[in-house]
Enzyme design. Structure first.
Site, mmCIF file in Angstrom:
data_model
loop_
_atom_site.group_PDB
_atom_site.id
_atom_site.type_symbol
_atom_site.label_atom_id
_atom_site.label_comp_id
_atom_site.label_asym_id
_atom_site.label_seq_id
_atom_site.Cartn_x
_atom_site.Cartn_y
_atom_site.Cartn_z
ATOM 1 N N GLY A 36 90.536 -24.989 90.556
ATOM 2 C CA GLY A 36 90.476 -23.689 89.674
ATOM 3 C C GLY A 36 91.794 -23.218 89.117
ATOM 4 N N GLU A 38 93.368 -20.572 88.352
ATOM 5 C CA GLU A 38 94.538 -19.692 88.815
ATOM 6 C C GLU A 38 95.099 -20.334 89.994
ATOM 7 O OE1 GLU A 38 91.694 -17.332 86.410
ATOM 8 O OE2 GLU A 38 91.247 -18.718 88.133
ATOM 9 N N TYR A 106 80.506 -26.794 85.675
ATOM 10 C CA TYR A 106 80.768 -25.825 86.664
ATOM 11 C C TYR A 106 79.382 -25.319 87.183
ATOM 12 C CZ TYR A 106 85.110 -24.896 84.091
ATOM 13 O OH TYR A 106 86.286 -25.134 83.589
ATOM 14 N N ARG A 108 79.050 -22.066 89.510
ATOM 15 C CA ARG A 108 79.845 -20.990 89.599
ATOM 16 C C ARG A 108 79.108 -19.703 89.684
ATOM 17 N NH1 ARG A 108 85.373 -21.648 86.420
ATOM 18 N NH2 ARG A 108 86.216 -20.699 88.412
ATOM 19 N N LYS A 227 101.594 -23.596 73.580
ATOM 20 C CA LYS A 227 101.429 -25.108 74.136
ATOM 21 C C LYS A 227 100.760 -26.096 73.271
ATOM 22 C CE LYS A 227 99.736 -23.093 77.711
ATOM 23 N NZ LYS A 227 98.822 -23.175 79.250
ATOM 24 N N GLY A 257 94.830 -29.569 84.834
ATOM 25 C CA GLY A 257 96.123 -28.952 85.485
ATOM 26 C C GLY A 257 97.317 -28.848 84.584
ATOM 27 N N ASP A 260 98.273 -25.217 83.582
ATOM 28 C CA ASP A 260 98.726 -24.516 84.585
ATOM 29 C C ASP A 260 100.120 -24.773 85.377
ATOM 30 O OD1 ASP A 260 96.036 -23.334 84.607
ATOM 31 O OD2 ASP A 260 95.332 -24.982 85.653
ATOM 32 N N ASN A 284 107.843 -28.194 80.033
ATOM 33 C CA ASN A 284 107.307 -29.487 79.529
ATOM 34 C C ASN A 284 107.532 -30.679 80.450
ATOM 35 O OD1 ASN A 284 106.753 -28.340 77.056
ATOM 36 N ND2 ASN A 284 108.682 -29.080 76.028
ATOM 37 N N ASP A 296 93.131 -31.969 89.859
ATOM 38 C CA ASP A 296 93.621 -30.485 89.483
ATOM 39 C C ASP A 296 95.030 -30.260 89.711
ATOM 40 O OD1 ASP A 296 90.719 -30.631 88.862
ATOM 41 O OD2 ASP A 296 90.750 -28.635 89.311
#
Length: 318
Positions: A36, A38, A106, A108, A227, A257, A260, A284, A296
């Protein structure tokens, strides 16, 4: 007294990673992981040594309990995570191709986070932190989540808590029109923007990098980070624009990931009082380490690993 450096809101999931690469229709076995957007961000922060909490809901089932135990083990504050009887825990299946790219499928809907309401957002939990991190993934799960994120962001501004935002637009979860309408409502509350070039184009149309930065600034963002994957990142803060080259990964295995991890790295570096250039380079490096490992969050590095990769024995706190 502050309880957490950073908090976030999102849907913690079980993610099934393929045992082999290639189109998912030809993959016959998967390995259970936790994921996920977050939650990956939260894990990234925790491994860098930040105190991090998450607001979430999972199903009151074996998957939900596994997630709870896993994130507790990472040192994440789970005081605002609850198990819901009426919902299964959200899951997804990943497809990874030979070049490290892939897709996510997904499952969900309905998500246990549907039980989150405005009243679920604790002002005390927000007040006792330094940064609130929000993303477009949670926003996309249910139309009411935009109002929840806007409410949380308003509470953050009221209590002098910085707001960090990654548009993280997933068109499998909502339409581009809905994404644009919803996410633009959040931008006036945002201090940090972590945006991909494609996401900026989706929100504002074709522009140059400098124009994207200026547009985000017009909404009130103090830090604007674009990014750019293997081309590195471009950042703006306090009148300065820095183009930071990407750190070449050992090998690109799985890109999930990485964004994130980048976000966590930048926020960590910022909270240490680092310059824009230092924060971009640190972020980076974190992103390059994530893509070298399948999963992930398996590649999200610990602080000492990043320091070794950057050639530093200690990170000087200013």
């Amino acid at each position: 007294m502050l309880k957490n450096d950073v908090i976030t809101i999102g849907d913690a999931m079980i993610t099934f990673n393929p045992a082999s690469k290639g189109p998912m229709r030809y993959v016959h076995s998967f390995e259970k992981k936790v994921g996920g957007a977050e939650l990956n961000f939260a894990i990234g922060c925790a491994r860098l040594g930040l105190k991090i909490g998450i607001i979430s809901r999972t199903g009151n089932d074996e998957f939900g309990r596994h997630i709870l135990n896993f994130i507790r083990g990472e040192g994440i504050d789970i005081s605002e995570v609850k198990l819901m009887d009426e919902y299964p825990t959200s899951i997804n299946f990943k497809e990874i191709l030979e070049d490290g790219s892939g897709r996510t499928f997904y499952y969900r809907h309905p998500s246990p986070t549907n039980e989150l309401t405005l009243d679920s957002i604790s002002e005390e939990f927000i007040r006792n932190s330094k940064v609130l991190h929000i993303t477009g993934v949670f926003a996309a799960i249910n139309p009411k989540n935009i109002a929840i994120l806007e409410h949380a962001a308003k509470l953050a501004k009221k209590n002098n808590v910085k707001v960090s935002f990654d548009p993280n637009i997933r068109l499998k979860l909502w339409s581009l029109e809905d994404a644009r309408e919803g996410l633009l409502k959040l931008l006036p509350y945002v201090d940090f923007v972590f945006s991909g070039e494609q996401e900026a184009e989706w929100l504002f149309g074709p522009k140059t990098l400098e124009q994207y930065i200026d547009t985000y600034k017009e909404y009130g963002a103090e830090h604007v980070i674009i990014k750019r994957g293997d081309e590195g990142s471009v950042g703006y803060f306090n009148g300065e624009i820095i183009n930071a080259r990407a750190k070449k990964p050992r090998k690109v295995v799985d890109t999930v990931g990485a964004g994130d991890g980048f976000n966590a790295g930048y926020i960590y570096s910022y909270l240490q009082g680092s310059s824009l250039k230092e924060s971009l380079e640190f972020a980076n490096t974190v992103g390059s380490m994530v893509v070298s490992v399948s999963g992930d969050n398996e590649g999200l590095p610990y602080l000492e690993d990043v320091l070794i990769a950057t050639g530093k024995s200690v990170f000087i706190e200013r």
